[in-house]
Design a protein around this motif. Structure first.
Motif, PDB file in Angstrom:
ATOM      1  N   ILE A 143       1.053  -1.298  -0.087  1.00  0.00           N
ATOM      2  CA  ILE A 143      -0.128   0.273   0.092  1.00  0.00           C
ATOM      3  C   ILE A 143       1.441   1.082   0.340  1.00  0.00           C
ATOM      4  CG2 ILE A 143      -1.759   0.998   1.069  1.00  0.00           C
ATOM      5  CD1 ILE A 143      -3.161  -1.725   2.112  1.00  0.00           C
ATOM      6  N   SER A 144       1.041   2.179  -0.810  1.00  0.00           N
ATOM      7  CA  SER A 144       1.384   3.641  -1.069  1.00  0.00           C
ATOM      8  C   SER A 144       0.741   4.024   0.180  1.00  0.00           C
ATOM      9  CB  SER A 144       1.925   3.772  -2.778  1.00  0.00           C
ATOM     10  OG  SER A 144       0.329   4.467  -3.413  1.00  0.00           O
ATOM     11  N   SER A 145       2.097   5.202   0.356  1.00  0.00           N
ATOM     12  CA  SER A 145       1.797   6.334   0.230  1.00  0.00           C
ATOM     13  C   SER A 145      -0.009   7.315   0.118  1.00  0.00           C
ATOM     14  CB  SER A 145       2.796   7.500   1.220  1.00  0.00           C
ATOM     15  OG  SER A 145       3.195   7.875   0.079  1.00  0.00           O
ATOM     16  N   VAL A 146       0.416   7.205  -1.663  1.00  0.00           N
ATOM     17  CA  VAL A 146      -0.521   7.388  -2.192  1.00  0.00           C
ATOM     18  C   VAL A 146      -2.288   6.955  -2.019  1.00  0.00           C
ATOM     19  CG1 VAL A 146      -1.128   8.117  -4.601  1.00  0.00           C
ATOM     20  CG2 VAL A 146       0.941   8.687  -3.666  1.00  0.00           C
ATOM     21  N   SER A 147      -2.144   5.551  -2.000  1.00  0.00           N
ATOM     22  CA  SER A 147      -2.834   5.127  -1.743  1.00  0.00           C
ATOM     23  C   SER A 147      -3.525   5.673  -0.222  1.00  0.00           C
ATOM     24  CB  SER A 147      -3.067   3.929  -1.179  1.00  0.00           C
ATOM     25  OG  SER A 147      -2.514   3.472  -3.097  1.00  0.00           O
TER      26      SER A 147
END
Length: 254
Positions: A143-147
């Motif tokens: 899970i990315s920081s963007v998500s």
């Protein structure tokens, strides 16, 4: 042959790990961690906490090395980063050679998603191309920081039928809000380049330390909140010694 997993561990919350990531963790014989110094000790501690929480197989080892440092204000940014990658590749090459047996499995825990704004894949690929240590590797997404940012602000990254651009603070400062898009994700902007934008029709969704107990978020019209973020960011960085933040800029459309 040696096998290496590059495992995305999410943006800070241990519960960000996917089932796939947990399964791969439990196949690893040796985990490789890079120590970024006392100021960023939290990042190593978070990785060790993940291992203690999710790895059930006994007998795994953790090998830790001091990370290669780099100039944060270089005259030639691209060349400086390339040289930094080369020195990081030296570290991994040595650790794989000395600490990972020919038939063993290694693991590298990548913050967020290793496919987005992370240099681990490029560095490991450089080691593989050298050919001095035979191994193969697999990338496990996280899970990315963007998500995490979009979820925390209860929004999507894009608007209906509109493109999204992911860029850097350096490019935003040099070129302004990109043409042809209404949503721009900016990663790790130490200089707060958004303060240089003069457009009353832009909203900002900002977050730091996403998924951690130190999480800070702020959102609203850029013209109203832009000046509040830099001091908030500076105070947080001074308190912890480091900061990871990202933000979404959205041009309002009818």
């Amino acid at each position: 042959m040696r096998k290496v997993y590059l495992i995305g561990i999410g943006a800070g919350d241990p519960e960000h790990l996917t089932v796939q990531a947990i399964n791969r963790l439990n196949e690893v014989d040796v985990f490789f961690l890079l120590d970024k110094g006392d100021a960023k000790k939290d990042l190593v501690d978070a990785r060790r906490a993940i291992l203690e929480r999710y790895v059930e197989r006994p007998g795994y080892r953790v090998v830790q090395a001091v990370d290669a440092d780099r100039d944060r204000a270089p005259a030639d940014y691209v060349a400086t980063v390339a040289e930094w990658h080369h020195r990081r590749a030296d570290l991994y090459e040595r650790m794989f050679r000395d600490e990972l047996a020919d038939d063993a499995v290694g693991g590298v825990l990548c913050w967020g998603d290793p496919t987005l704004y992370d240099n681990t894949i490029a560095v490991i690929e450089q080691v593989k191309r050298r050919g001095t240590v035979p191994f193969d590797y697999t990338v496990v997404p996280g899970i990315s920081s963007v998500s995490a940012l979009a979820a925390r602000h209860r929004t999507s990254v894009n608007q209906i039928g509109r493109p999204v651009q992911i860029t850097t603070g350096r490019r935003l400062a040099a070129e302004g809000f990109p043409d042809g898009v209404d949503d721009v994700v900016v990663m790790l902007d130490a200089q707060c380049a958004f303060t240089g934008l003069d457009d009353p029709g832009i909203d900002i969704y900002w977050g730091a330390y996403l998924g951690t107990p130190d999480e800070i978020t702020l959102a609203g019209p850029l013209a109203e909140v832009a000046e509040r973020i830099p001091p908030l960011r500076a105070q947080a960085r001074a308190r912890k010694g480091w900061i990871m933040d990202t933000y979404l800029l959205r041009r309002r459309t009818p």
